[in-house]
Design a protein around this motif. Structure first.
Motif, PDB file in Angstrom:
ATOM      1  N   GLY A 134       0.821  -1.210   0.000  1.00 28.07           N
ATOM      2  CA  GLY A 134       0.000   0.000   0.000  1.00 28.07           C
ATOM      3  C   GLY A 134       0.851   1.252   0.000  1.00 28.07           C
ATOM      4  O   GLY A 134       2.078   1.200   0.147  1.00 28.07           O
ATOM      5  N   ALA A 153       1.170   1.368   4.164  1.00 28.74           N
ATOM      6  CA  ALA A 153       1.563   0.150   4.879  1.00 28.74           C
ATOM      7  C   ALA A 153       1.631  -1.026   3.915  1.00 28.74           C
ATOM      8  O   ALA A 153       0.818  -1.126   2.992  1.00 28.74           O
ATOM      9  CB  ALA A 153       0.551  -0.137   5.980  1.00 28.74           C
ATOM     10  N   GLY A 189      -8.013   3.319   2.650  1.00 30.34           N
ATOM     11  CA  GLY A 189      -6.592   3.077   2.882  1.00 30.34           C
ATOM     12  C   GLY A 189      -5.870   4.380   3.150  1.00 30.34           C
ATOM     13  O   GLY A 189      -6.479   5.398   3.491  1.00 30.34           O
ATOM     14  N   GLN A 221      -4.102   6.342   1.025  1.00 31.18           N
ATOM     15  CA  GLN A 221      -4.206   7.427   0.038  1.00 31.18           C
ATOM     16  C   GLN A 221      -5.341   7.277  -0.943  1.00 31.18           C
ATOM     17  O   GLN A 221      -5.388   7.999  -1.937  1.00 31.18           O
ATOM     18  CB  GLN A 221      -2.883   7.547  -0.738  1.00 31.18           C
ATOM     19  N   GLY A 242      -6.965   7.780   4.753  1.00 32.50           N
ATOM     20  CA  GLY A 242      -6.176   7.645   5.971  1.00 32.50           C
ATOM     21  C   GLY A 242      -5.196   8.801   6.143  1.00 32.50           C
ATOM     22  O   GLY A 242      -4.931   9.248   7.262  1.00 32.50           O
ATOM     23  N   GLY A 253      -6.868   0.135   6.546  1.00 34.28           N
ATOM     24  CA  GLY A 253      -6.334   0.545   7.850  1.00 34.28           C
ATOM     25  C   GLY A 253      -7.258   1.474   8.618  1.00 34.28           C
ATOM     26  O   GLY A 253      -7.296   1.440   9.862  1.00 34.28           O
ATOM     27  N   VAL A 254      -8.023   2.298   7.906  1.00 33.90           N
ATOM     28  CA  VAL A 254      -8.911   3.243   8.596  1.00 33.90           C
ATOM     29  C   VAL A 254     -10.057   2.515   9.311  1.00 33.90           C
ATOM     30  O   VAL A 254     -10.635   3.036  10.270  1.00 33.90           O
ATOM     31  CB  VAL A 254      -9.410   4.341   7.616  1.00 33.90           C
ATOM     32  N   LEU A 260      -9.664   0.278  11.309  1.00 33.59           N
ATOM     33  CA  LEU A 260      -9.202   0.049  12.692  1.00 33.59           C
ATOM     34  C   LEU A 260      -9.744   1.134  13.617  1.00 33.59           C
ATOM     35  O   LEU A 260      -9.704   0.993  14.837  1.00 33.59           O
ATOM     36  CB  LEU A 260      -7.664   0.057  12.744  1.00 33.59           C
TER      37      LEU A 260
HETATM   38  P1  ADP Z   1      -2.529   1.560   2.215  1.00 38.82           P
HETATM   39  O1  ADP Z   1      -2.936   0.179   1.741  1.00 38.82           O
HETATM   40  O2  ADP Z   1      -2.932   2.647   1.270  1.00 38.82           O
HETATM   41  O3  ADP Z   1      -1.098   1.642   2.618  1.00 38.82           O
HETATM   42  P2  ADP Z   1      -3.944   0.918   4.707  1.00 38.82           P
HETATM   43  O4  ADP Z   1      -5.203   0.255   4.274  1.00 38.82           O
HETATM   44  O5  ADP Z   1      -2.874   0.042   5.239  1.00 38.82           O
HETATM   45  O6  ADP Z   1      -3.388   1.852   3.516  1.00 38.82           O
HETATM   46  O7  ADP Z   1      -4.324   2.048   5.765  1.00 38.82           O
HETATM   47  C1  ADP Z   1      -3.403   2.993   6.254  1.00 38.82           C
HETATM   48  C2  ADP Z   1      -4.163   3.988   7.094  1.00 38.82           C
HETATM   49  O8  ADP Z   1      -4.757   3.320   8.191  1.00 38.82           O
HETATM   50  C3  ADP Z   1      -3.278   5.066   7.716  1.00 38.82           C
HETATM   51  O9  ADP Z   1      -3.225   6.192   6.865  1.00 38.82           O
HETATM   52  C4  ADP Z   1      -4.005   5.396   9.015  1.00 38.82           C
HETATM   53  O10 ADP Z   1      -4.865   6.508   8.845  1.00 38.82           O
HETATM   54  C5  ADP Z   1      -4.877   4.176   9.290  1.00 38.82           C
HETATM   55  N1  ADP Z   1      -4.466   3.429  10.489  1.00 38.82           N
HETATM   56  C6  ADP Z   1      -3.392   2.604  10.597  1.00 38.82           C
HETATM   57  N2  ADP Z   1      -3.307   2.067  11.833  1.00 38.82           N
HETATM   58  C7  ADP Z   1      -4.367   2.571  12.525  1.00 38.82           C
HETATM   59  C8  ADP Z   1      -4.845   2.400  13.865  1.00 38.82           C
HETATM   60  N3  ADP Z   1      -4.236   1.593  14.742  1.00 38.82           N
HETATM   61  N4  ADP Z   1      -5.960   3.069  14.222  1.00 38.82           N
HETATM   62  C9  ADP Z   1      -6.597   3.864  13.345  1.00 38.82           C
HETATM   63  N5  ADP Z   1      -6.214   4.066  12.077  1.00 38.82           N
HETATM   64  C10 ADP Z   1      -5.100   3.430  11.671  1.00 38.82           C
END
Ligand code: ADP
Length: 258
Positions: free
Chosen positions: A9, A12, A100, A102, A129, A213-214, A216
């Motif tokens: 991503g 992440a 995610g 971006q 995110g 990730g959002v 979460l």
């Molecule tokens: P990508 O696949 O685009 O890299 P993800 O789906 O992994 O993105 O999400 C990343 C986003 O998740 C971050 O920008 C952040 O806002 C959010 N995030 C990551 N960990 C946490 C957490 N523990 N609690 C809340 N939001 C989180």
């Protein structure tokens, strides 16, 4: 033999290992090198779970940095992978909301996880995110604290969707003495409104799964439920859904299924 899915991503990198129905996962920041992040996440996952490269039957890569994963047998788009992963985790899921780092997407799926339609914002950080990371920073908070801070707070209206203008608005609200909890609740509501209108465009579903990730952040889930007027399920492994979908596609290829 095991199947591996790697989701590189923007923020992440996630890897999922499937050994029959046993699933293991690992996440680490993507940093500046998608290739290195993908390789390290994969190798660390194997080592942590006691597997070796000779045990791996198939590697499928997805995510914005998927092309950099030159050791993968196949690359698949995130939309396909999120559909597949969500259907595997939540029976009867028909709509996936993925937020995610971006981008954000709404994906309509059939019971097998096949994508029927989708809408996507990958043009700007609004409602992603990254938007929440910038706002958390302005508020002196970590993204992982946003849900707790906003719990039970009434949302203040956030008028700017643009990340740069919304950051100035948040700083202005803080200067006026608006409680942080109300500001965060307002930010969650503004993301939820944006996603709800995206969902309406492709026909809002009955069984909604929130991934990325959002997801979460339970405050965003609650705001989405308010906006959509429907229950929103968040799988425990919400950030891993794309990588899981890639691993499932890899497992099918390994077993000779299409
Ligand atoms: P990508 O696949 O685009 O890299 P993800 O789906 O992994 O993105 O999400 C990343 C986003 O998740 C971050 O920008 C952040 O806002 C959010 N995030 C990551 N960990 C946490 C957490 N523990 N609690 C809340 N939001 C989180």
């Amino acid at each position: 033999m095991i199947a591996i899915g790697i989701d590189v991503g923007s923020t992440a990198t996630k890897a999922v290992l499937l050994d029959n129905d046993k699933m293991y996962s690992r996440v680490k920041p993507t940093g500046w090198s998608p290739k290195q992040a993908g390789l390290e996440t994969y190798q660390e996952l194997l080592a942590a779970e006691g597997y070796q490269e000779k045990d791996v039957g198939m590697i499928v890569a997805t995510g914005y940095g998927r092309i950099a994963i030159d050791f993968a047998e196949k690359v698949v788009t995130e939309i396909t992978c999120h559909g597949r992963g969500a259907a595997y985790l939540v029976a009867d899921a028909d709509l996936v909301i993925d937020i995610g780092g971006q981008d954000s997407k709404v994906i309509k799926i059939d019971p097998t996880g096949k994508v029927l339609d989708f809408a996507m914002n990958d043009k700007c950080a609004a409602g992603t995110g990254r938007f929440l990371q910038v706002m958390a920073n302005a508020l002196g908070l970590d993204v992982s604290e946003l849900a707790a801070v906003s719990e039970g707070q009434s949302p203040v209206a956030i008028n700017n969707m643009c990340t740069v203008f919304a950051e100035s608005e948040v700083i202005g609200l803080l200067a006026q003495g608006t409680p942080k909890g109300s500001i965060v609740a307002g930010l969650h509501a503004s993301i939820a409104k944006r996603m709800a209108s995206m969902a309406e465009r492709i026909g809002s579903g009955n069984k909604i799964v929130f991934t990325g990730g959002v997801a979460l952040n339970d405050g965003v889930r609650k705001s989405l439920e308010n906006e959509l007027g429907k229950k929103v399920c968040v799988p425990e492994t919400c950030q891993m859904v794309g990588a899981l979908g890639a691993a499932l596609i890899g497992r099918d290829l390994m077993l000779g299924k299409k």
